[in-house]
Motif scaffolding. Structure first.
Motif, mmCIF file in Angstrom:
data_model
loop_
_atom_site.group_PDB
_atom_site.id
_atom_site.type_symbol
_atom_site.label_atom_id
_atom_site.label_comp_id
_atom_site.label_asym_id
_atom_site.label_seq_id
_atom_site.Cartn_x
_atom_site.Cartn_y
_atom_site.Cartn_z
ATOM 1 N N GLY A 41 0.830 -1.192 0.000
ATOM 2 C CA GLY A 41 0.000 0.000 0.000
ATOM 3 C C GLY A 41 0.864 1.240 0.000
ATOM 4 N N SER A 42 0.332 2.310 -0.542
ATOM 5 C CA SER A 42 1.129 3.525 -0.713
ATOM 6 C C SER A 42 0.723 4.668 0.214
ATOM 7 C CB SER A 42 1.021 4.005 -2.162
ATOM 8 O OG SER A 42 -0.337 4.327 -2.475
ATOM 9 N N GLU A 43 -0.308 4.465 1.035
ATOM 10 C CA GLU A 43 -0.802 5.576 1.862
ATOM 11 C C GLU A 43 0.264 6.150 2.783
ATOM 12 O OE1 GLU A 43 -4.449 3.246 0.672
ATOM 13 O OE2 GLU A 43 -2.438 2.750 1.404
ATOM 14 N N GLU A 44 1.147 5.294 3.279
ATOM 15 C CA GLU A 44 2.215 5.780 4.158
ATOM 16 C C GLU A 44 3.119 6.764 3.422
ATOM 17 O OE1 GLU A 44 0.494 2.331 6.022
ATOM 18 O OE2 GLU A 44 1.242 2.645 3.988
ATOM 19 N N GLN A 45 3.440 6.460 2.182
ATOM 20 C CA GLN A 45 4.357 7.297 1.412
ATOM 21 C C GLN A 45 3.698 8.553 0.871
ATOM 22 O OE1 GLN A 45 5.269 4.004 -1.266
ATOM 23 N NE2 GLN A 45 7.441 4.155 -0.707
ATOM 24 N N THR A 46 2.442 8.430 0.459
ATOM 25 C CA THR A 46 1.787 9.553 -0.221
ATOM 26 C C THR A 46 0.956 10.449 0.690
ATOM 27 O OG1 THR A 46 -0.148 8.199 -0.786
ATOM 28 C CG2 THR A 46 1.686 8.241 -2.370
ATOM 29 N N ILE A 47 0.566 9.943 1.854
ATOM 30 C CA ILE A 47 -0.326 10.700 2.734
ATOM 31 C C ILE A 47 0.258 10.886 4.133
ATOM 32 C CG2 ILE A 47 -2.590 10.697 3.873
ATOM 33 C CD1 ILE A 47 -3.648 9.098 1.456
ATOM 34 N N ILE A 48 0.570 9.782 4.809
ATOM 35 C CA ILE A 48 0.902 9.856 6.231
ATOM 36 C C ILE A 48 2.261 10.501 6.458
ATOM 37 C CG2 ILE A 48 1.156 8.530 8.355
ATOM 38 C CD1 ILE A 48 -0.727 6.418 7.120
ATOM 39 N N ALA A 49 3.285 10.041 5.754
ATOM 40 C CA ALA A 49 4.618 10.620 5.923
ATOM 41 C C ALA A 49 4.643 12.108 5.580
ATOM 42 C CB ALA A 49 5.646 9.845 5.106
ATOM 43 N N PRO A 50 4.008 12.539 4.495
ATOM 44 C CA PRO A 50 3.967 13.984 4.236
ATOM 45 C C PRO A 50 3.271 14.776 5.343
ATOM 46 C CG PRO A 50 3.481 12.790 2.224
ATOM 47 C CD PRO A 50 3.513 11.774 3.329
ATOM 48 N N ALA A 51 2.213 14.215 5.926
ATOM 49 C CA ALA A 51 1.535 14.904 7.038
ATOM 50 C C ALA A 51 2.463 15.016 8.240
ATOM 51 C CB ALA A 51 0.256 14.162 7.409
ATOM 52 N N VAL A 52 3.200 13.954 8.518
ATOM 53 C CA VAL A 52 4.164 13.976 9.618
ATOM 54 C C VAL A 52 5.222 15.044 9.364
ATOM 55 C CG1 VAL A 52 6.003 12.663 10.752
ATOM 56 C CG2 VAL A 52 3.786 11.590 10.321
ATOM 57 N N ALA A 53 5.703 15.132 8.144
ATOM 58 C CA ALA A 53 6.730 16.126 7.810
ATOM 59 C C ALA A 53 6.210 17.549 7.996
ATOM 60 C CB ALA A 53 7.203 15.907 6.370
ATOM 61 N N LEU A 54 4.981 17.804 7.563
ATOM 62 C CA LEU A 54 4.404 19.132 7.747
ATOM 63 C C LEU A 54 4.232 19.468 9.220
ATOM 64 C CD1 LEU A 54 1.710 19.113 4.903
ATOM 65 C CD2 LEU A 54 3.785 20.517 4.998
ATOM 66 N N ALA A 55 3.808 18.479 10.014
ATOM 67 C CA ALA A 55 3.643 18.708 11.454
ATOM 68 C C ALA A 55 4.985 19.017 12.116
ATOM 69 C CB ALA A 55 2.993 17.492 12.104
ATOM 70 N N ARG A 56 6.018 18.329 11.703
ATOM 71 C CA ARG A 56 7.345 18.594 12.265
ATOM 72 C C ARG A 56 7.803 20.012 11.927
ATOM 73 N NH1 ARG A 56 10.168 14.441 14.407
ATOM 74 N NH2 ARG A 56 12.136 15.523 13.997
ATOM 75 N N GLN A 57 7.456 20.483 10.740
ATOM 76 C CA GLN A 57 7.799 21.851 10.365
ATOM 77 C C GLN A 57 7.108 22.875 11.264
ATOM 78 O OE1 GLN A 57 7.027 22.483 6.168
ATOM 79 N NE2 GLN A 57 8.273 20.708 5.550
ATOM 80 N N GLU A 58 5.966 22.474 11.839
ATOM 81 C CA GLU A 58 5.241 23.354 12.760
ATOM 82 C C GLU A 58 5.751 23.240 14.196
ATOM 83 O OE1 GLU A 58 1.076 22.581 12.399
ATOM 84 O OE2 GLU A 58 1.029 22.903 10.227
ATOM 85 N N GLY A 59 6.766 22.418 14.403
ATOM 86 C CA GLY A 59 7.337 22.265 15.739
ATOM 87 C C GLY A 59 6.738 21.157 16.571
ATOM 88 N N ILE A 60 5.916 20.304 15.950
ATOM 89 C CA ILE A 60 5.303 19.187 16.663
ATOM 90 C C ILE A 60 6.285 18.025 16.734
ATOM 91 C CG2 ILE A 60 3.411 17.502 16.590
ATOM 92 C CD1 ILE A 60 1.712 19.651 15.214
ATOM 93 N N ASP A 61 6.438 17.445 17.894
ATOM 94 C CA ASP A 61 7.355 16.322 18.107
ATOM 95 C C ASP A 61 6.658 15.036 17.689
ATOM 96 O OD1 ASP A 61 9.184 14.444 18.929
ATOM 97 O OD2 ASP A 61 9.220 15.057 21.042
ATOM 98 N N VAL A 62 6.775 14.677 16.429
ATOM 99 C CA VAL A 62 6.064 13.528 15.886
ATOM 100 C C VAL A 62 6.987 12.746 14.978
ATOM 101 C CG1 VAL A 62 5.136 14.959 14.010
ATOM 102 C CG2 VAL A 62 4.038 12.787 14.572
ATOM 103 N N SER A 63 6.796 11.446 14.966
ATOM 104 C CA SER A 63 7.585 10.588 14.084
ATOM 105 C C SER A 63 6.719 9.439 13.583
ATOM 106 C CB SER A 63 8.813 10.037 14.813
ATOM 107 O OG SER A 63 8.436 9.332 15.981
ATOM 108 N N GLY A 64 7.181 8.795 12.522
ATOM 109 C CA GLY A 64 6.441 7.705 11.900
ATOM 110 C C GLY A 64 6.254 7.981 10.425
#
Length: 344
Positions: free
Chosen positions: A232-255
């Motif tokens: 499945g591609s949801e991790e690559q196309t949806i979830i990981a990009p959301a995590v990256a954007l959240a990290r740019q906002e200063g949120i301590d998130v990984s995955g």
């Protein structure tokens, strides 16, 4: 009455009234300053199940401030619904669904108005809500009903008051991207915007309760978090990009992490804090099964994103045992304690 906690009775045909009566009988110190929003006759019937040796006296209050004059050893109730008679135990009832909804709405509006500190909701039955018809049938559960009340209070569209469900116990917290919908719909709800919104809500809510930024782990949608796109591609196309954007906002998130192992990594045991403070799960059962497996009796449901504190036990109406006097009040007591902590 800013210190008062409101406890809605839940579905009158289920174990909600029973666990309320048991909690009042067995842990009166935890119930100090609490008042039940419900049906007096239903609570008296539930209290009779607790007779040991005498039933807990149920006192009908005329108004919320009267809770301060409740005699010791009594269960105070505000009559905020209409039931001709308590419904049969273990049977879906339109009247019970309507009564439960009326109590929830009254309690929510009272807390939103600043007249009580928080609300704790005993379990309701979704089929009973649907059977009630009218405005009640538009809501599949507590979360959606409270979201609508909050939106009205704030003068915003419901879509502008996003909420999320968090289930928590002493060992694990999990927040859900989607709540009450089919699995097919839940998969469709895994969008970049929904995942990012969930991360923002989780960060904001837990920063307040923890006093620091939470360490957030994100579970993948697919087995092995997609295994690099093989499953499945949801991790690559949806979830990981959301995590990256959240990290740019200063949120301590990984995955995203493999969903079959990330909950173990976050679990707090034997004095160990775990790698993460909370896991964001992609759908209802993915996140709730791990927490409930650790012990339904200590789990607490918390609605994040509301302008009020709402907690609930981690279990349902248990129609199969309702009326037998054997239901465990531990999860309700945990919900009451957490509501006090969050509203302090």
């Amino acid at each position: 009455m800013p210190e008062t906690l409101l406890i809605t009775m839940g579905d009158a045909a289920g174990i909600g009234p029973e666990i309320i009566a048991r909690a009042w009988r067995d842990s009166p110190a935890d119930l100090a300053g609490c008042v039940v929003v419900g049906d007096v006759a239903t609570l008296r019937r539930a209290s009779a199940l607790m007779a040991s040796p005498l039933a807990l006296p149920v006192v009908q209050l005329d108004s919320l401030p009267d809770v301060a004059q409740t005699p010791p050893g009594c269960l105070p109730v505000l009559q905020k619904c209409e039931l001709q008679v308590p419904p049969p135990y273990g049977v879906v009832s339109a009247a019970a669904g309507q009564a439960a909804a009326d109590c929830i709405v009254w309690a929510a509006r009272t807390v939103l108005a600043g007249e009580a500190a928080a609300m704790v909701t005993a379990p309701i039955h979704k089929e009973a809500l649907a059977a009630a018809g009218g405005w009640v049938s538009a809501f599949p559960g507590h979360t959606e009903m409270l979201q609508a009340e909050a939106a009205t209070f704030l003068g915003r569209p419901v879509a502008d008051v996003p909420v999320r469900m968090m289930l928590a116990n002493d060992e694990l917290r999990t927040v859900l991207v989607s709540i009450h919908m089919s699995l097919r719909q839940a998969i469709e709800a895994v969008t970049l915007d929904n995942v990012l919104q969930t991360l923002r809500i989780t960060h904001s809510a837990l920063s307040g309760s923890l006093g620091r930024a939470p360490r957030i782990a994100v579970a993948g949608l697919n087995p092995h978090a997609g295994e690099g796109g093989l499953f499945g591609s949801e991790e690559q196309t949806i979830i990981a990009p959301a995590v990256a954007l959240a990290r740019q906002e200063g949120i301590d998130v990984s995955g995203p992490y493999a969903p079959d192992t990330v909950f173990m990594r976050a679990r707090r045991t034997a004095g160990l804090s775990g790698e993460f403070d909370v896991v964001v799960a992609m759908y209802h059962d993915q996140g709730l099964i791990p927490v409930k497996y650790l012990g339904v009796e200590q789990g607490v449901n918390v609605t994040l994103g509301l302008p009020l504190v709402r907690t609930s036990p981690d279990h349902g109406t248990a129609f199969d045992i309702a009326g037998r006097g054997v239901a465990d009040a531990s999860s309700l007591l945990a919900a009451i304690r957490m509501a006090r902590q969050l509203s302090a």
